[in-house]
Motif scaffolding. Structure first.
Motif, PDB file in Angstrom:
ATOM      1  N   PHE A 133      -4.129 -23.785  37.919  1.00 17.99           N
ATOM      2  CA  PHE A 133      -4.195 -22.475  38.587  1.00 17.99           C
ATOM      3  C   PHE A 133      -3.105 -22.341  39.653  1.00 17.99           C
ATOM      4  O   PHE A 133      -2.581 -21.249  39.880  1.00 17.99           O
ATOM      5  N   ALA A 154      -9.101 -18.574  33.680  1.00 17.61           N
ATOM      6  CA  ALA A 154     -10.397 -18.967  34.244  1.00 17.61           C
ATOM      7  C   ALA A 154     -11.526 -18.634  33.269  1.00 17.61           C
ATOM      8  O   ALA A 154     -12.419 -19.441  33.028  1.00 17.61           O
TER       9      ALA A 154
ATOM     10  N   PRO B 130     -13.425 -23.122  37.269  1.00 17.35           N
ATOM     11  CA  PRO B 130     -12.778 -21.867  36.849  1.00 17.35           C
ATOM     12  C   PRO B 130     -13.516 -20.621  37.322  1.00 17.35           C
ATOM     13  O   PRO B 130     -12.884 -19.590  37.583  1.00 17.35           O
ATOM     14  N   PHE B 133     -12.060 -19.598  40.566  1.00 16.81           N
ATOM     15  CA  PHE B 133     -10.760 -18.928  40.468  1.00 16.81           C
ATOM     16  C   PHE B 133     -10.896 -17.534  39.857  1.00 16.81           C
ATOM     17  O   PHE B 133     -10.165 -16.610  40.223  1.00 16.81           O
ATOM     18  N   GLU B 134     -11.843 -17.385  38.945  1.00 16.46           N
ATOM     19  CA  GLU B 134     -12.093 -16.063  38.366  1.00 16.46           C
ATOM     20  C   GLU B 134     -12.540 -15.091  39.461  1.00 16.46           C
ATOM     21  O   GLU B 134     -12.095 -13.939  39.507  1.00 16.46           O
TER      22      GLU B 134
END
Lengths: 303, 303
Positions: A133, A154, B130, B133-134
């Motif tokens: 990321f 993601a 994730p 981060f999403e």
């Protein structure tokens, strides 16, 4: 549809990816050294780099007609390709751990927890995720595109994508899955990150929403094909060619396409998926050829 | 400096965070159900939510003078606060696994791998990353700020931050670390994510670079303080108050501040760090008070 120069194009992208990944991974001389060494061992272990190639091919296919990839877009594609390879590498490291598949061999070498130890393997995987990321965040393209890329990666890596597919796979050992259930599981476990790869390439190149729809249909087809080939190879290939333990799925009583459709049925499905993939990228015109060729490669691969 | 209404402010933020996290986590009724249940169990287990409070306090401290947090900024702070709590939760789940600290108890409940199984615990941690981060990618603020937030979180969670600190911690059991080495390790293991929390709050609020420097100095002080308090509590508290096994560090021959400086020396260091934290947020004026109060809370906490 394939061209004679495809192997050269592919091999150039793979070699370039190795250089790029080498530059992005922290040096083994930086503290914590053992962790960085394990991260490098996980990533630089001679993967096929199909996901990286998909990022490049999708990016090259989606730049506006008559233009080629700009220098900034090229750098951004490097970041995006490295990001998907890092996520893929982390998933293999964790998948090989004793509490998951408990595999000693990967790409012909000892797996990370065998070469290092379990804690280091888990942490190496844990640290590869944020690095992916971080690389996306550093892409030299419009911030709005970066945000789209982060969201896509993601989503595809998470509980409704790769990690979720892994969980279903674990839970289904010894169960009879229907073809539909098998397809959902593999669509998440393998397909989601292949989808992320082509989407990221398209996003960096500023693909139109129509082009993105084509990329998604293409990704659906090759994602499924990828898994069917894996299942076929597990049956027809041997350990030294595969670089991982052959016959493992059957031994573990895992549901596969071959156990469900037979070898012949699996091969027929593969040809249908190959044609689907070709059809999906047809609207992209000649720049989409590499994607079609990659579909052929995925269907025809022997390891 | 603290005000009487701090406990109310803190408790409101914590309750709000619980609601927000509940809304962001996939429902346990969604496939893969067991994974989603484990993710919820990992995150909704009654954490102190110090990191979330730091995000809110930093955000509220850094909006331009005379303005208050806008509705969009408020939503973005929810996303950022949830993101740091998800990363923190994943790190605890993996840290508790048999190949790491092998802990059966966390916050007074069975740890995730005990309640579920090791594979599910690992995958739940893998899927929480994730999702964090999403959530950042979905913040309704300028894309350039989102990109900065993603980069900051990724850096702080990675091999030069939290995951790296964890790796050094694992490697240093039974070794004599100097105070400097101990400080580097904890700065990465614990400090990095506290730094991410205040930075994310500042980024969402559009903090100036001067303000961000103040936040970083503040984060350095409270990050260290947090670990010193942890070490002190491991010695002076009992298992039922802590909600995790007390006396574990000494039993595991882990280097701690108490083993290095003694109890009295550790308490003196804590007071010095508390003053450092207060001084760092002084330039922010009255809006920085919550951050100062959080520093007092961190130094004074008993679990």
């Amino acid at each position: 549809m394939g061209r004679a120069d495809f192997p050269i194009w592919f091999s150039e992208r793979v070699q370039h990816m190795e250089t790029v990944l080498d530059g992005f991974l922290p040096e083994s001389s930086i503290v914590p050294m053992r962790l960085h060494e394990a991260m490098r061992y996980s990533v630089m272990g001679g993967g096929k780099r199909v996901r990286a190639a998909l990022v490049y091919a999708a990016g090259e296919a989606c730049v506006p007609a008559g233009q080629s990839v700009t220098s900034a877009q090229g750098i951004a594609l490097d970041h995006a390709a490295a990001a998907v390879e890092l996520i893929h590498a982390y998933s293999l490291v964790h998948d090989d751990l004793p509490c998951m598949d408990d595999d000693d061999l990967r790409r012909g070498r000892p797996t990370v927890h065998v070469r290092f130890d379990e804690a280091t393997a888990m942490l190496a995987g844990d640290a590869l995720q944020p690095l992916a990321f971080e690389l996306l965040a550093q892409m030299p393209v419009a911030p709005a595109l970066v945000v789209q890329a982060v969201e896509a990666l993601a989503r595809c890596a998470g509980s409704l994508g790769m990690a979720g597919g892994q969980a279903i796979d674990c839970a289904s050992v010894g169960l009879d899955l229907s073809q539909e259930q098998l397809q959902i599981m593999h669509g998440m476990k393998t397909g989601a990150m292949l989808e992320a790869s082509v989407l990221l390439g398209g996003i960096v190149a500023g693909a139109s929403s129509t082009a993105r729809q084509g990329l998604e249909a293409y990704a659906d087809a090759i994602g499924l094909a990828f898994q069917v080939v894996d299942d076929v190879l597990d049956v027809v290939s041997d350990t030294s060619t595969l670089g991982k333990t052959a016959g493992k799925d059957a031994a573990g009583n895992k549901p596969t396409y071959v156990s469900l459709l037979g070898l012949e049925g699996s091969r027929e499905l593969l040809q249908a998926l190959r044609q689907e993939a070709h059809a999906a990228v047809l609207p992209l015109g000649p720049p989409g050829t590499r994607l079609a060729e990659l579909a052929d490669y995925i269907v025809g691969r022997n390891r």
